[in-house]
Design a protein around this motif. Structure first.
Motif: not given
Ligand SMILES: N[C@H](CCC[C@H](N)C(=O)O)C(=O)O
Length: 275
Positions: A11, A13, A62, A68, A71-73, A160, A193, A211-212, A221-222
């Protein structure tokens, strides 16, 4: 402008250090940078910013440019960035996010951060706080029709919105059609999501995530946290679960004594680049 490409289980970024760089139009910048043909390619953009209330502030956009709340990741990638690039020497960090302050403890290996345990905070279950349109206060195992099929969803916010669907057969579902239609379903005023989950034991599940604002991702993650909260609420698992995603495994624990969810997983730097 210097950027750093990072990911948590794929995931991925684009991370920008906003102590040094200035991003004029984050949504437009996210759309341009995240394009996998005409840009760097990523699921989203993370801005690493100063904070008046925490060690750092995370802004997350996103790939469609939408903002958002959490974001867990991505927060694990931010933790790795600020430690490895010496913005801090601390191994325990507080991070300001749009959905509140999150605390995390970095895992250090050979002098660099390789992942983290994140306190993802309190899961929000009230329909209005997710938000999900519902006559009921809680959305647990609630029917919803999509692609002319009846599913049952459980609504959770981890900062989220998430709709969690349990199914024995998650690999046969077309997320491109079903996930996308659910993301934009009228019951989700801020979109959502979508997690499709197959529970394989009281402490294991496999999930796929639409994912949204992105589409199907290799990990979320979330989403993993929302899936575990939902599986506990539906009495499908215990409170500590290994969540297997396309990109790898995350460890999630919903500690109901303190009502906080804890997420543990890796963070990887791919490369630095110059725009
Ligand atoms: N698409 C999500 C944000 C990214 C969350 C995900 N990548 C994670 O690791 O939690 C949303 O719009 O709420």
């Amino acid at each position: 402008m210097i950027f750093t490409k990072m990911h948590g289980l794929g995931n991925d970024y684009v991370c920008i250090n906003c102590f040094r760089e200035r991003v004029e139009d984050p949504p437009g910048f996210a759309r341009a940078l995240c394009d996998r043909h005409y840009g760097i390619g990523a699921d989203g953009l993370i801005l690493i910013c100063p904070s008046k209330v925490s060690d750092f502030k995370m802004e997350i956009y996103n790939s469609d440019g939408s903002v958002a709340g959490m974001c867990g990741n991505g927060i694990r990638c931010l933790g790795k960035y600020v430690y490895d690039y010496r913005l801090t020497g601390k191994e325990t960090l507080s991070i300001e996010t749009k959905s509140g302050i999150r605390n995390m403890h970095l895992h250090i290996q050979d002098g660099k951060a390789c992942g983290a345990m994140v306190d993802m905070g309190v899961p929000r279950l009230n329909a209005h706080s997710i938000p999900i349109l519902s006559e009921k206060d809680l959305v647990i195992n609630d029917p919803i029709e999509v692609q002319k099929k009846n599913y049952r969803m459980t609504g959770i916010s981890m900062g989220n919105p998430h709709a969690v669907i349990f199914s024995e057969e998650i690999n046969g579902i077309s997320l491109e059609e079903t996930g996308r239609e659910l993301e934009f379903h009228p019951r989700f005023p801020e979109r959502a999501n979508i997690e499709f989950c197959h529970v394989t034991a009281r402490d294991r599940m496999e999930i796929r995530v639409w994912e949204r604002g992105v589409g199907e991702t290799l990990a979320c993650g979330t989403g993993a946290c929302a899936a575990v909260v939902a599986s506990v609420l539906n009495d499908l698992t215990d409170e500590e679960v290994i969540v297997k995603l396309l990109g790898g495994e995350l460890s999630v624990r919903w500690d109901r004594k303190v009502n906080h969810v804890f997420l543990e997983g890796p963070a990887v730097k791919v490369f630095d680049g110059v725009l």
